[in-house]
Design a protein around this motif. Sequence first.
Motif, PDB file in Angstrom:
ATOM      1  N   GLU A  64       3.505  11.991  -9.684  1.00 20.66           N
ATOM      2  CA  GLU A  64       2.785  13.594  -9.355  1.00 20.66           C
ATOM      3  C   GLU A  64       3.633  14.610  -9.509  1.00 20.66           C
ATOM      4  OE1 GLU A  64       0.337  13.330  -6.024  1.00 20.66           O
ATOM      5  OE2 GLU A  64      -1.329  12.350  -7.049  1.00 20.66           O
ATOM      6  N   GLU A  85       0.574  -1.274  -0.261  1.00 27.15           N
ATOM      7  CA  GLU A  85      -0.181  -0.078   0.118  1.00 27.15           C
ATOM      8  C   GLU A  85       0.778   1.431   0.045  1.00 27.15           C
ATOM      9  OE1 GLU A  85      -3.438   2.209   2.539  1.00 27.15           O
ATOM     10  OE2 GLU A  85      -2.787   0.112   3.340  1.00 27.15           O
ATOM     11  N   ASP A  86       1.785   1.306   0.723  1.00 26.45           N
ATOM     12  CA  ASP A  86       2.848   2.379   1.055  1.00 26.45           C
ATOM     13  C   ASP A  86       3.506   2.587  -0.339  1.00 26.45           C
ATOM     14  OD1 ASP A  86       1.944   3.039   3.503  1.00 26.45           O
ATOM     15  OD2 ASP A  86       3.733   2.189   4.336  1.00 26.45           O
ATOM     16  N   ARG A  87       4.019   1.420  -0.991  1.00 26.00           N
ATOM     17  CA  ARG A  87       4.677   1.512  -2.356  1.00 26.00           C
ATOM     18  C   ARG A  87       3.828   2.204  -3.149  1.00 26.00           C
ATOM     19  NH1 ARG A  87       5.651  -3.666  -2.744  1.00 26.00           N
ATOM     20  NH2 ARG A  87       7.220  -3.551  -1.389  1.00 26.00           N
ATOM     21  N   LYS A  88       2.507   1.831  -3.521  1.00 29.33           N
ATOM     22  CA  LYS A  88       1.811   2.417  -4.463  1.00 29.33           C
ATOM     23  C   LYS A  88       1.524   3.973  -4.229  1.00 29.33           C
ATOM     24  CE  LYS A  88      -1.119  -1.660  -5.611  1.00 29.33           C
ATOM     25  NZ  LYS A  88      -2.390  -2.277  -5.633  1.00 29.33           N
ATOM     26  N   LYS A  89       1.303   4.366  -2.996  1.00 28.36           N
ATOM     27  CA  LYS A  89       1.357   5.676  -2.556  1.00 28.36           C
ATOM     28  C   LYS A  89       2.506   6.441  -3.109  1.00 28.36           C
ATOM     29  CE  LYS A  89      -1.929   5.300   1.424  1.00 28.36           C
ATOM     30  NZ  LYS A  89      -2.269   5.414   2.561  1.00 28.36           N
ATOM     31  N   GLU A  90       3.554   6.025  -2.737  1.00 28.36           N
ATOM     32  CA  GLU A  90       4.829   6.414  -2.999  1.00 28.36           C
ATOM     33  C   GLU A  90       4.832   6.783  -4.502  1.00 28.36           C
ATOM     34  OE1 GLU A  90       8.658   8.464  -2.822  1.00 28.36           O
ATOM     35  OE2 GLU A  90       6.966   8.027  -1.184  1.00 28.36           O
ATOM     36  N   GLN A 128       2.771   6.892  -6.832  1.00 29.11           N
ATOM     37  CA  GLN A 128       1.709   7.734  -7.279  1.00 29.11           C
ATOM     38  C   GLN A 128       2.300   9.093  -7.055  1.00 29.11           C
ATOM     39  OE1 GLN A 128      -2.085   7.534  -5.490  1.00 29.11           O
ATOM     40  NE2 GLN A 128      -2.995   9.292  -6.490  1.00 29.11           N
ATOM     41  N   HIS A 129       2.765   9.442  -5.649  1.00 31.25           N
ATOM     42  CA  HIS A 129       3.208  10.720  -5.435  1.00 31.25           C
ATOM     43  C   HIS A 129       4.590  11.085  -6.259  1.00 31.25           C
ATOM     44  CE1 HIS A 129       4.395  14.086  -2.955  1.00 31.25           C
ATOM     45  NE2 HIS A 129       5.362  13.743  -2.747  1.00 31.25           N
TER      46      HIS A 129
END
Length: 342
Positions: free
Chosen positions: A208, A197-202, A204-205
């Motif tokens: 961006e 989950e954190d990997r996907k957020k990172e 995505q960030h």
Amino acid sequence: MVRGKALAHCGLVLLSLWLCIQSVPISVDKTKEIPHEELEPPQSADTGLHYDRYLREVIEYLEKDPHFKEKLKNANMDDIKLGKLSKELDFVHHNFRTKLDELKREEMNRLRMLIKVKQDIQGGNGRTVDHHALLKQFEHLNHLNPETFEVEDLDRLIKSATNDLENYDKDRHDEFKRYEMMKEHDRRERLKNMNEEDRKKEQQHYEEMRKKHASHPKVNHPGSQDQLKEVWQEADGMDPEDFDPKTFFKMHDSNGDGFFDESELEALFTKELEKVYNPENEEDDMIEMEEERLRMREHVMNEVDTNKDRLVSMSEFIAATKKQEFLEKDEWEVRARFCRKV
């Protein structure tokens, strides 16, 4: 990495002094007394070379010799590389020769200490001592004669500095590539240690930030009419319709020596770089900005510096503004690869 502008241009400005020295000896009264001067820190800017201080102090003391200074007129780089300039050392007053001897002895002591430290580190880490690499530290002087500064020392110093400064930009590019590779490696290692989950957020960030970094106003071609007019208008507060190359040159020749050195050229690109890089933005890397500044300066030098002395004279600058390339309208492609710092 960021020894930045102070390096290359300032060292080359120092060396450009040699470009003006005639190789024909003049008659010198070496018995005339010259006041004794204490050694002081050199006033010129850091070249970035490992023997920087020695180089600058030697040059500045030679400039203090009145007869040597008279030779600062019309020699070319070929004369310098062939060692014709070095022979002029025989005409330097004995007071300054004594100071040069002292500078060399200090440099020898510094190098001996440096070599010892490197040998101790390599030996302590169980590595084979690379004696050839260590001896390269002495290439800018004759270490077989550790006591006096002779013609060979001046010849070695000029040749070493000329070669090292010519290769300095390449070294900076290589250092930047290593920096980028390490930065990407650290980012990937960080991702490995995250849960899904954190990997996907990172990720995505990261995307961006990459898109935000790529979204910027048009970057004008460095050295083009549009780029210089933008400096003329925004930095100088002048009407772009009144743009005058000669006046522009004089306004930005900050030391008034009649040339754009590498620092003065790089300063002209600040407005363009500010379109892409902002130190307050998370996605903008100032080390990447300096790599881009270097690319811009190299481009302009290749286009404008016709005699390849790594200085731009007013005549070279004016001639460049009359070329078709000066009207270049295409956007400058920023090549420094985006990789957000971790």
